[in-house]
Design a protein around this motif. Structure first.
Motif, mmCIF file in Angstrom:
data_model
loop_
_atom_site.group_PDB
_atom_site.id
_atom_site.type_symbol
_atom_site.label_atom_id
_atom_site.label_comp_id
_atom_site.label_asym_id
_atom_site.label_seq_id
_atom_site.Cartn_x
_atom_site.Cartn_y
_atom_site.Cartn_z
ATOM 1 N N MET A 1 0.839 -1.212 0.000
ATOM 2 C CA MET A 1 0.000 0.000 0.000
ATOM 3 C C MET A 1 0.873 1.261 0.000
ATOM 4 O O MET A 1 1.861 1.328 0.729
ATOM 5 C CB MET A 1 -0.894 -0.007 1.241
ATOM 6 N N ASP A 2 0.499 2.241 -0.808
ATOM 7 C CA ASP A 2 1.291 3.469 -0.901
ATOM 8 C C ASP A 2 1.047 4.361 0.314
ATOM 9 O O ASP A 2 0.106 4.189 1.053
ATOM 10 C CB ASP A 2 0.913 4.229 -2.173
ATOM 11 N N GLU A 3 1.948 5.325 0.463
ATOM 12 C CA GLU A 3 1.876 6.277 1.579
ATOM 13 C C GLU A 3 0.640 7.179 1.446
ATOM 14 O O GLU A 3 0.239 7.508 0.333
ATOM 15 C CB GLU A 3 3.120 7.174 1.530
ATOM 16 N N PHE A 4 0.091 7.589 2.572
ATOM 17 C CA PHE A 4 -0.989 8.585 2.537
ATOM 18 C C PHE A 4 -0.395 9.937 2.183
ATOM 19 O O PHE A 4 0.665 10.311 2.680
ATOM 20 C CB PHE A 4 -1.678 8.651 3.897
ATOM 21 N N GLN A 5 -1.069 10.649 1.318
ATOM 22 C CA GLN A 5 -0.570 11.956 0.902
ATOM 23 C C GLN A 5 -1.630 13.011 1.147
ATOM 24 O O GLN A 5 -2.819 12.696 1.238
ATOM 25 C CB GLN A 5 -0.240 11.924 -0.600
ATOM 26 N N ARG A 6 -1.179 14.278 1.223
ATOM 27 C CA ARG A 6 -2.124 15.379 1.433
ATOM 28 C C ARG A 6 -2.242 16.193 0.149
ATOM 29 O O ARG A 6 -1.415 16.096 -0.740
ATOM 30 C CB ARG A 6 -1.641 16.297 2.551
ATOM 31 N N GLN A 7 -3.262 17.055 0.131
ATOM 32 C CA GLN A 7 -3.428 17.964 -1.002
ATOM 33 C C GLN A 7 -2.353 19.055 -0.925
ATOM 34 O O GLN A 7 -1.663 19.181 0.080
ATOM 35 C CB GLN A 7 -4.792 18.638 -0.923
ATOM 36 N N HIS A 8 -2.263 19.876 -1.956
ATOM 37 C CA HIS A 8 -1.350 21.012 -1.936
ATOM 38 C C HIS A 8 -1.857 22.006 -0.879
ATOM 39 O O HIS A 8 -3.070 22.168 -0.714
ATOM 40 C CB HIS A 8 -1.356 21.671 -3.325
ATOM 41 N N PRO A 9 -0.928 22.669 -0.134
ATOM 42 C CA PRO A 9 -1.382 23.614 0.907
ATOM 43 C C PRO A 9 -2.329 24.700 0.399
ATOM 44 O O PRO A 9 -3.093 25.275 1.184
ATOM 45 C CB PRO A 9 -0.076 24.216 1.423
ATOM 46 N N LEU A 10 -2.300 24.968 -0.904
ATOM 47 C CA LEU A 10 -3.234 25.991 -1.444
ATOM 48 C C LEU A 10 -4.697 25.590 -1.215
ATOM 49 O O LEU A 10 -5.592 26.432 -1.237
ATOM 50 C CB LEU A 10 -3.004 26.159 -2.938
ATOM 51 N N ALA A 11 -4.916 24.288 -0.985
ATOM 52 C CA ALA A 11 -6.282 23.807 -0.736
ATOM 53 C C ALA A 11 -6.877 24.467 0.513
ATOM 54 O O ALA A 11 -8.107 24.552 0.642
ATOM 55 C CB ALA A 11 -6.277 22.295 -0.581
ATOM 56 N N ILE A 12 -6.013 24.942 1.419
ATOM 57 C CA ILE A 12 -6.489 25.597 2.652
ATOM 58 C C ILE A 12 -7.360 26.798 2.299
ATOM 59 O O ILE A 12 -8.416 27.019 2.890
ATOM 60 C CB ILE A 12 -5.281 26.036 3.522
ATOM 61 N N VAL A 13 -6.887 27.587 1.337
ATOM 62 C CA VAL A 13 -7.638 28.797 0.980
ATOM 63 C C VAL A 13 -8.502 28.606 -0.268
ATOM 64 O O VAL A 13 -9.457 29.347 -0.471
ATOM 65 C CB VAL A 13 -6.705 30.020 0.781
ATOM 66 N N HIS A 14 -8.175 27.582 -1.092
ATOM 67 C CA HIS A 14 -8.867 27.449 -2.375
ATOM 68 C C HIS A 14 -10.369 27.196 -2.201
ATOM 69 O O HIS A 14 -11.193 27.804 -2.882
ATOM 70 C CB HIS A 14 -8.234 26.315 -3.198
ATOM 71 N N ALA A 15 -10.726 26.352 -1.241
ATOM 72 C CA ALA A 15 -12.145 26.013 -1.060
ATOM 73 C C ALA A 15 -12.960 27.225 -0.632
ATOM 74 O O ALA A 15 -14.138 27.336 -0.971
ATOM 75 C CB ALA A 15 -12.272 24.891 -0.045
ATOM 76 N N PHE A 16 -12.332 28.118 0.132
ATOM 77 C CA PHE A 16 -13.078 29.290 0.635
ATOM 78 C C PHE A 16 -12.599 30.580 -0.024
ATOM 79 O O PHE A 16 -12.830 31.665 0.508
ATOM 80 C CB PHE A 16 -12.902 29.408 2.154
ATOM 81 N N SER A 17 -11.903 30.460 -1.148
ATOM 82 C CA SER A 17 -11.255 31.639 -1.750
ATOM 83 C C SER A 17 -12.233 32.778 -1.998
ATOM 84 O O SER A 17 -11.901 33.946 -1.794
ATOM 85 C CB SER A 17 -10.543 31.241 -3.039
ATOM 86 N N LYS A 18 -13.472 32.422 -2.389
ATOM 87 C CA LYS A 18 -14.459 33.465 -2.692
ATOM 88 C C LYS A 18 -14.786 34.274 -1.433
ATOM 89 O O LYS A 18 -14.792 35.504 -1.458
ATOM 90 C CB LYS A 18 -15.719 32.794 -3.247
ATOM 91 N N TYR A 19 -15.010 33.546 -0.321
ATOM 92 C CA TYR A 19 -15.374 34.224 0.925
ATOM 93 C C TYR A 19 -14.175 34.998 1.493
ATOM 94 O O TYR A 19 -14.317 36.099 2.003
ATOM 95 C CB TYR A 19 -15.865 33.208 1.961
ATOM 96 N N ILE A 20 -12.992 34.364 1.364
ATOM 97 C CA ILE A 20 -11.788 35.025 1.881
ATOM 98 C C ILE A 20 -11.551 36.333 1.131
ATOM 99 O O ILE A 20 -11.278 37.372 1.734
ATOM 100 C CB ILE A 20 -10.550 34.084 1.768
ATOM 101 N N LEU A 21 -11.750 36.292 -0.192
ATOM 102 C CA LEU A 21 -11.560 37.492 -1.016
ATOM 103 C C LEU A 21 -12.573 38.567 -0.623
ATOM 104 O O LEU A 21 -12.230 39.752 -0.509
ATOM 105 C CB LEU A 21 -11.733 37.114 -2.489
ATOM 106 N N LEU A 22 -13.808 38.128 -0.373
ATOM 107 C CA LEU A 22 -14.860 39.076 0.014
ATOM 108 C C LEU A 22 -14.544 39.750 1.343
ATOM 109 O O LEU A 22 -14.896 40.896 1.563
ATOM 110 C CB LEU A 22 -16.209 38.342 0.131
ATOM 111 N N LEU A 23 -13.854 39.017 2.258
ATOM 112 C CA LEU A 23 -13.502 39.593 3.561
ATOM 113 C C LEU A 23 -12.202 40.381 3.488
ATOM 114 O O LEU A 23 -12.075 41.461 4.073
ATOM 115 C CB LEU A 23 -13.341 38.470 4.592
ATOM 116 N N LEU A 24 -11.236 39.815 2.739
ATOM 117 C CA LEU A 24 -9.881 40.371 2.732
ATOM 118 C C LEU A 24 -9.805 41.729 2.028
ATOM 119 O O LEU A 24 -9.178 42.660 2.554
ATOM 120 C CB LEU A 24 -8.935 39.364 2.050
ATOM 121 N N LEU A 25 -10.469 41.861 0.890
ATOM 122 C CA LEU A 25 -10.344 43.111 0.126
ATOM 123 C C LEU A 25 -10.890 44.320 0.889
ATOM 124 O O LEU A 25 -10.210 45.348 0.982
ATOM 125 C CB LEU A 25 -10.993 42.970 -1.245
ATOM 126 N N PRO A 26 -12.102 44.245 1.502
ATOM 127 C CA PRO A 26 -12.566 45.397 2.288
ATOM 128 C C PRO A 26 -11.645 45.696 3.480
ATOM 129 O O PRO A 26 -11.417 46.858 3.815
ATOM 130 C CB PRO A 26 -13.950 44.970 2.778
#
Lengths: 159, 483
Positions: free
Chosen positions: B1-26
């Protein structure tokens, strides 16, 4: 193997029709002014519809409902004015579900739902023994996925 | 069995990027307005900052909880913070694998990969991961290489590619563009701009658009000009979206794998298992049918599932090109001529509905004109406008009589059907038929014909309705299908 739906269902449908007509009559008596021409007309129309349903349409509809199970397919036909025949090919059946409604224990009836990817076929209101025999008969013995694969070009089936 | 792997760290913000952008820009805007005074800024916007931190925190948790492992025969994926899900998907059950490369992720060499099987949600992919490009292709290779290495026909190997001209992509966009899609896109764009860049900017945008419409509307009533601008603008935007989504289309057949590449801004690569393609549909309108053109689409779970995606296989082809290109990339699907068709005596069943509509509308408007003589001009306008689609429907129905039918070539069935103003030619293997329904009304019984409804294998419910086939031919069709 072929058969019909349970005879008890005809009585159930007729009872439902009488109850529905009764409820409509009560509503008309409550809503419309009594002894006007449209009061009479509505009541007569409801009466005619009830007679038509109980003595013509429902018995004919019951007569038209029957199923046929062959080696290749399962077919269910019904309809008086619009006659509909539905056929599910046995090779596409994924699984079969037996259904029990609230009246089913009293009437000793069951319905079968034959499920395939993208479509279902319902064999409704079957006598309990017939439903169980059909369940054993129809349940796919081999995985349906085998039948779904086709080899390229010649369109030959596996399995 | 192969090693367990994680997604790229960008996944932290990618799923909520729309909401983060809406909060971050103002937040950034207010920081700039305060001249960079962080303490004053933090004391005023502490609640927004807290929400932003919690969104990012949840993203980190989700990223930590989502792992996957490539095993010999399948992929094991675990995800979910509060509700943990673990699923194992054998590679042999995959219908499609999609690699998505949006332009904003390209500098990071990160892609989104979606895996689909014939089961699971009809709206979401069974597995969706944000991975490094190398990881994603490793997954694609494991999942689809056995398919690609299998011969198309016994003894035949090799890679075959189909790449249509850009003009054909434009024709496809022309046929499939929908005004409503464009209008919705424009409305979302304006409202999101307002949220991110402020109401002032939104007002400027709306004012500029109104000025453009006023400038273009010379000697036309403003309301009519606005309606025309919305319809034309919406259609234009939808056309443009479709065009950039489908430019660069390329289909490559290798073994039992069909790889399709599309898009410029968001490049997408679809890897489809040919055995899982449920059916092929050639879609035509009356005009494209007259010119002998059409667009071919395929139904395979995962292809054309997302927003603004079309499950296109051949963007625009004539009859000869269709056969030639199908032989090239999908030789399993062979279009055949009609064997079962409506008999001549039932042509009235095709003509009565449109003729009835034409006469009914005419009678209705004549009556209206008689009752309201002062509004005759307006009534005449509406009568003409409503008669046009009815007359067009009559032409469609005449063409439909010569189009509908069923063709059979070995185990491959061709169903020619119509729906509203469109003509469809659906090709499928008989094992992809889930259910057949024969429907006969009282009048059809008298005319000796019946409708056939064919329910196909598909992730969502789909059926084809072939009208008014001769009753004896229906019986023959059912007999052949049952074999």
């Amino acid at each position: 193997m072929e058969g019909r739906i349970s005879k008890k269902m005809l009585a159930v449908w007729e009872c439902i029709a009488v109850l529905a007509a009764g409820a409509l009559v009560m509503l008309i008596l409550w809503l419309l002014p009594a002894r006007t021409w449209y009061w009479y007309l509505t009541l007569w129309l409801i009466g005619l519809a009830l007679v038509f349903c109980c003595f013509l349409w429902l018995p004919l509809y019951y007569e038209s409902c029957h199923y046929l199970v062959t080696e290749e397919y399962i077919e269910y036909s019904r309809g008086v004015f619009f006659f509909v025949r539905t056929r599910v090919l046995r090779r596409s059946i994924m699984y079969v579900t037996i259904l029990r409604g609230p009246l089913a224990p009293f009437l000793r009836i069951r319905s079968l739902m034959i499920c395939s990817m993208g479509a279902n076929l319902m064999l409704p209101f079957l006598p309990i023994r017939e439903a169980e025999a059909l369940l054993k008969e129809i349940t796919p013995k081999r995985p349906a996925i085998k039948g779904r694969l086709f080899s390229a070009g010649r369109g030959k089936r596996n399995g | 069995m192969d090693e367990f792997q994680r997604q790229h760290p960008l996944a932290i913000v990618h799923a909520f990027s729309k909401y983060i952008l809406l909060l971050l820009l103002p937040l950034l805007r207010s920081l700039l307005l305060l001249g960079g005074n962080i303490w004053v800024w933090a004391s005023g916007a502490w609640f927004d900052i807290l929400i932003l931190i919690s969104v990012v925190g949840f993203g980190i948790l989700q990223w930590l909880c989502t792992t996957y492992a490539l095993q010999n025969r399948g992929i094991y994926v675990e995800s979910g913070v509060l509700f943990n899900e673990a699923r194992y998907i054998p590679y042999s059950n995959l219908s499609s694998a999609v690699v998505e490369k949006p332009f904003y992720l390209m500098p990071f060499r990160v892609v989104r990969i979606r895996l689909e099987t014939d089961s699971g949600s009809t709206k979401r992919a069974d597995v969706s991961l944000l991975l490094r490009e190398s990881q994603a292709y490793q997954l694609v290779e494991r999942g689809t290489t056995p398919l690609a290495e299998a011969p198309v026909r016994p003894g035949s190997r090799g890679i075959r590619t189909y790449q249509p001209r850009a003009l054909y992509i434009a024709i496809l966009s022309l046929i499939t563009s929908n005004t409503l899609t464009g209008v919705l896109f424009l409305a979302t764009f304006i409202s999101q701009t307002g949220k991110v860049l402020g109401e002032q900017f939104e007002a400027i945008l709306v004012h500029s658009l109104t000025r453009i419409v006023r400038f273009l509307a010379i000697q036309v009533p403003p309301a009519a000009a606005m309606v025309a601008a919305i319809i034309l603008g919406g259609w234009g935007i939808a056309f443009f979206i479709n065009l950039i989504n489908h430019l660069g289309f390329q289909a490559t057949r290798s073994g039992k794998r069909l790889a399709i590449r599309v898009g410029i801004l968001v490049r997408k690569e679809y890897y489809l298992a040919v055995e899982r393609i449920n059916f092929l549909t050639l879609r035509q309108s009356l005009l494209t049918k007259l010119f002998g053109f059409g667009s071919a689409f395929i139904n395979c779970t995962g292809y054309g599932k997302e927003k603004n995606e079309l499950s296109v296989l051949l963007p625009a082809v004539d009859k000869r090109d269709l056969k030639r290109n199908l032989r090239l990339i999908l030789p399993e699907m062979r279009v055949s001529e009609r064997r079962y068709k409506p008999p001549k005596r039932v042509i009235t069943r095709f003509l009565i509905p449109p003729c009835g509509t034409i006469v009914g509308l005419l009678a209705g408007f004549l009556l209206l004109g008689y009752l309201l003589p002062s509004l005759r001009g307006l009534i005449l306008y509406f009568a003409i406008m409503s008669e046009i689609p009815a007359v067009w429907w009559l032409f469609v129905k005449i063409a439909a009589f010569f189009h509908v039918g069923i063709g059979i070539r070995e185990d491959i069935y061709t169903f020619n059907s119509t729906f509203a103003y469109a003509f469809f030619t659906t090709v499928l293997h008989k094992d992809k038929i889930a259910k057949v329904e024969v429907r006969q009304s009282f009048f059809q019984k008298m005319a000796g014909c019946a409708d056939i409804r064919v329910f196909t294998f598909a992730e969502t419910r789909h059926h084809i309705r072939v009208h008014n086939i001769a009753a004896d031919q229906v019986e023959e069709f059912l007999r052949i299908l049952g074999k």
